[in-house]
Write a protein that holds these residues in place. Structure first.
Motif, PDB file in Angstrom:
ATOM      1  N   MET A   1      62.926   9.581  -9.238  1.00 42.24           N
ATOM      2  CA  MET A   1      63.000   8.224  -9.737  1.00 42.24           C
ATOM      3  C   MET A   1      64.117   7.489  -9.001  1.00 42.24           C
ATOM      4  N   ASP A   2      63.887   6.251  -8.673  1.00 42.91           N
ATOM      5  CA  ASP A   2      64.877   5.455  -7.970  1.00 42.91           C
ATOM      6  C   ASP A   2      66.049   5.122  -8.881  1.00 42.91           C
ATOM      7  N   VAL A   3      67.225   5.027  -8.274  1.00 42.11           N
ATOM      8  CA  VAL A   3      68.403   4.621  -9.034  1.00 42.11           C
ATOM      9  C   VAL A   3      68.316   3.119  -9.255  1.00 42.11           C
ATOM     10  N   THR A   4      68.420   2.726 -10.491  1.00 44.63           N
ATOM     11  CA  THR A   4      68.330   1.321 -10.849  1.00 44.63           C
ATOM     12  C   THR A   4      69.727   0.769 -11.035  1.00 44.63           C
ATOM     13  N   ASP A   5      69.942  -0.449 -10.575  1.00 38.15           N
ATOM     14  CA  ASP A   5      71.222  -1.106 -10.773  1.00 38.15           C
ATOM     15  C   ASP A   5      71.206  -1.793 -12.125  1.00 38.15           C
ATOM     16  N   PHE A   6      71.770  -1.107 -13.109  1.00 38.37           N
ATOM     17  CA  PHE A   6      71.834  -1.663 -14.452  1.00 38.37           C
ATOM     18  C   PHE A   6      73.071  -2.541 -14.579  1.00 38.37           C
ATOM     19  N   PRO A   7      72.992  -3.618 -15.351  1.00 39.80           N
ATOM     20  CA  PRO A   7      74.183  -4.430 -15.602  1.00 39.80           C
ATOM     21  C   PRO A   7      75.237  -3.594 -16.332  1.00 39.80           C
ATOM     22  N   ASP A   8      76.499  -3.863 -16.041  1.00 37.88           N
ATOM     23  CA  ASP A   8      77.586  -3.102 -16.650  1.00 37.88           C
ATOM     24  C   ASP A   8      77.560  -3.165 -18.165  1.00 37.88           C
ATOM     25  N   ASP A   9      77.258  -4.344 -18.712  1.00 36.33           N
ATOM     26  CA  ASP A   9      77.264  -4.460 -20.179  1.00 36.33           C
ATOM     27  C   ASP A   9      76.162  -3.612 -20.807  1.00 36.33           C
ATOM     28  N   LEU A  10      75.053  -3.455 -20.110  1.00 41.32           N
ATOM     29  CA  LEU A  10      73.964  -2.624 -20.626  1.00 41.32           C
ATOM     30  C   LEU A  10      74.357  -1.147 -20.605  1.00 41.32           C
ATOM     31  N   ALA A  60      60.324   3.609 -18.147  1.00 35.40           N
ATOM     32  CA  ALA A  60      60.998   4.483 -17.187  1.00 35.40           C
ATOM     33  C   ALA A  60      62.457   4.074 -17.007  1.00 35.40           C
ATOM     34  N   ALA A  61      62.715   2.781 -16.991  1.00 29.39           N
ATOM     35  CA  ALA A  61      64.087   2.298 -16.829  1.00 29.39           C
ATOM     36  C   ALA A  61      64.937   2.649 -18.042  1.00 29.39           C
ATOM     37  N   ARG A  62      64.362   2.600 -19.240  1.00 27.09           N
ATOM     38  CA  ARG A  62      65.109   2.983 -20.450  1.00 27.09           C
ATOM     39  C   ARG A  62      65.506   4.455 -20.400  1.00 27.09           C
ATOM     40  N   VAL A  63      64.595   5.295 -19.945  1.00 27.77           N
ATOM     41  CA  VAL A  63      64.889   6.727 -19.808  1.00 27.77           C
ATOM     42  C   VAL A  63      65.972   6.927 -18.760  1.00 27.77           C
ATOM     43  N   GLU A  64      65.857   6.238 -17.659  1.00 26.54           N
ATOM     44  CA  GLU A  64      66.843   6.357 -16.588  1.00 26.54           C
ATOM     45  C   GLU A  64      68.224   5.906 -17.062  1.00 26.54           C
ATOM     46  N   LEU A  65      68.284   4.849 -17.858  1.00 28.42           N
ATOM     47  CA  LEU A  65      69.555   4.371 -18.396  1.00 28.42           C
ATOM     48  C   LEU A  65      70.194   5.445 -19.277  1.00 28.42           C
ATOM     49  N   ARG A  66      69.404   6.056 -20.145  1.00 27.26           N
ATOM     50  CA  ARG A  66      69.935   7.114 -21.015  1.00 27.26           C
ATOM     51  C   ARG A  66      70.434   8.292 -20.185  1.00 27.26           C
ATOM     52  N   GLN A  67      69.685   8.682 -19.174  1.00 24.91           N
ATOM     53  CA  GLN A  67      70.090   9.803 -18.326  1.00 24.91           C
ATOM     54  C   GLN A  67      71.353   9.471 -17.542  1.00 24.91           C
TER      55      GLN A  67
END
Length: 78
Positions: A1-10, A60-67
């Protein structure tokens, strides 16, 4: 899975959710009402964050954020 650039506050909100959930899951947690309210507030913030409107695959992004937040916490603990 690609690394997503999540906002810092998220990322910070997810980390706070994880910490609150862990505190609530501990044996004999203190002030469970406050912990449950905080967990609910953080859940709402996570669910309705504006980032999800731009994510290509929200589940998929929600799972990646948790991981990602779990991995960061593991690195900080080490």
């Amino acid at each position: 899975m690609d690394v997503t650039d999540f906002p810092d506050d998220l990322v910070q909100t997810q980390a706070a959710w994880n910490a609150t959930h862990q505190a609530l899951a501990a044996p004999r947690p203190r002030d469970t009402t406050a912990l449950r309210r905080r967990l609910l507030l953080l859940s709402v913030r996570l669910w309705w964050h504006p980032y999800w409107e731009t994510a290509p695959s929200v589940p998929a992004a929600r799972v990646e954020l948790r991981q990602l937040t779990r991995a960061r916490r593991a690195v900080q603990a080490a």
